[in-house]
Design an enzyme around this catalytic site. Structure first.
Site, PDB file in Angstrom:
ATOM      1  N   ASP A 115       0.862  -1.169   0.000  1.00 30.15           N
ATOM      2  CA  ASP A 115       0.000   0.000   0.000  1.00 30.15           C
ATOM      3  C   ASP A 115       0.915   1.240   0.000  1.00 30.15           C
ATOM      4  OD1 ASP A 115      -2.101   1.732   0.589  1.00 30.15           O
ATOM      5  OD2 ASP A 115      -3.002   0.472   2.089  1.00 30.15           O
ATOM      6  N   LYS A 143      -1.217  -1.797  -4.607  1.00 33.45           N
ATOM      7  CA  LYS A 143      -2.120  -0.640  -4.567  1.00 33.45           C
ATOM      8  C   LYS A 143      -1.261   0.605  -4.740  1.00 33.45           C
ATOM      9  CE  LYS A 143      -6.188   0.572  -1.848  1.00 33.45           C
ATOM     10  NZ  LYS A 143      -6.787   0.440  -0.518  1.00 33.45           N
TER      11      LYS A 143
HETATM   12  C1  PRP Z   1      -1.044  -4.969   5.591  1.00 35.89           C
HETATM   13  C2  PRP Z   1      -0.345  -5.835   4.557  1.00 35.89           C
HETATM   14  C3  PRP Z   1       1.046  -5.281   4.518  1.00 35.89           C
HETATM   15  C4  PRP Z   1       0.849  -3.830   4.889  1.00 35.89           C
HETATM   16  C5  PRP Z   1       0.942  -2.983   3.676  1.00 35.89           C
HETATM   17  O1  PRP Z   1      -0.798  -5.492   6.857  1.00 35.89           O
HETATM   18  O2  PRP Z   1      -0.359  -7.195   4.894  1.00 35.89           O
HETATM   19  O3  PRP Z   1       1.893  -5.939   5.419  1.00 35.89           O
HETATM   20  O4  PRP Z   1      -0.461  -3.687   5.458  1.00 35.89           O
HETATM   21  O5  PRP Z   1       0.773  -1.640   3.994  1.00 35.89           O
HETATM   22  P1  PRP Z   1       1.858  -0.546   3.697  1.00 35.89           P
HETATM   23  O6  PRP Z   1       2.394  -0.774   2.307  1.00 35.89           O
HETATM   24  O7  PRP Z   1       1.051   0.725   3.790  1.00 35.89           O
HETATM   25  O8  PRP Z   1       2.904  -0.625   4.735  1.00 35.89           O
HETATM   26  P2  PRP Z   1      -1.620  -5.028   8.153  1.00 35.89           P
HETATM   27  O9  PRP Z   1      -0.828  -3.965   8.883  1.00 35.89           O
HETATM   28  O10 PRP Z   1      -3.008  -4.675   7.753  1.00 35.89           O
HETATM   29  O11 PRP Z   1      -1.589  -6.322   9.059  1.00 35.89           O
HETATM   30  P3  PRP Z   1      -2.106  -7.802   8.737  1.00 35.89           P
HETATM   31  O12 PRP Z   1      -1.177  -8.378   7.704  1.00 35.89           O
HETATM   32  O13 PRP Z   1      -2.011  -8.497  10.050  1.00 35.89           O
HETATM   33  O14 PRP Z   1      -3.530  -7.703   8.223  1.00 35.89           O
END
Ligand code: PRP
Length: 192
Positions: A115, A143
């Site tokens: 993201d 994304k």
């Molecule tokens: C999500 C996903 C990535 C991160 C990406 O994890 O699995 O690790 O966000 O976001 P970024 O590019 O903005 O850093 P999340 O923190 O939602 O935890 P999870 O995997 O336990 O759902």
């Protein structure tokens, strides 16, 4: 506990289970071919790549992906979390480290979604300090509209050019919906 099937809370499906399955198969074949043809392998001892699943979201993707790779792989898990307190945007906290060393290993980081890019940037830097033979990145969803940190991604399942909040196939909203077999947008009434 709400006994309503979670599929009834979907506003729209972005990627169906069948689409995901087809795409994961393509990624698995490509990863297998790249590492076995020697092009990507740098391990001086010729060991198989280590796929690192970033918990918890990538668990479902990882489980399907490894079964689409017909050649040798090893895997390990790391768990990170965003601080999310607003005071240090992008700060990432290590919750659980890898169990094994990655020194001189070919590492393939497996994410469900990239993201802003802060998480993968944190992981890539942290792994680089352990002197692996190579580091590559695979994500099911890129994304890119939300990117804050530039990231080079080697394998992408799907690219999203909209900023919709997605759930399913490992991805959650308030820890729910990870068990949906598709990737979808939640109906607004279920967002608190
Ligand atoms: C999500 C996903 C990535 C991160 C990406 O994890 O699995 O690790 O966000 O976001 P970024 O590019 O903005 O850093 P999340 O923190 O939602 O935890 P999870 O995997 O336990 O759902």
């Amino acid at each position: 506990m709400n006994v309503q099937p979670i599929e009834e809370r979907i506003e729209k499906v972005l990627f169906s289970a069948e689409e995901i399955e087809r795409r994961v198969a393509v990624l698995g074949e490509r990863i297998s071919r790249d590492y076995t043809s020697g092009g990507f392998s740098r391990d001086p001892k010729g060991r198989p790549p280590v796929l690192v699943c970033v918990l918890r979201g990538a668990m479902v993707f990882m489980a399907d992906l490894i079964r689409r790779i017909p050649t040798e792989v090893e895997y390990d898990f790391i768990c990170v979390s965003s601080y999310g307190n607003g005071t240090s945007p992008g700060a990432v906290r290590l919750v659980k480290d890898l169990d094994r060393p990655i020194y001189e290993r070919d590492v393939l980081i497996v994410e469900d979604i990239i993201d802003t890019g802060h998480t993968i940037d944190y992981l890539r830097r942290g792994f680089a300090a352990r002197d692996p033979a190579s580091i590559r990145i695979c994500t099911l969803i890129d994304k890119r509209v939300r990117r804050e940190v530039p990231v080079e991604i080697d394998y992408v399942g799907f690219t999203m050019d909209t900023d919709e909040f997605i759930i399913g196939y490992g991805m959650d909203y308030a820890e729910l919906y990870r068990n949906l077999p598709c990737i979808a947008v939640l109906k607004p009434e279920y967002i608190r």
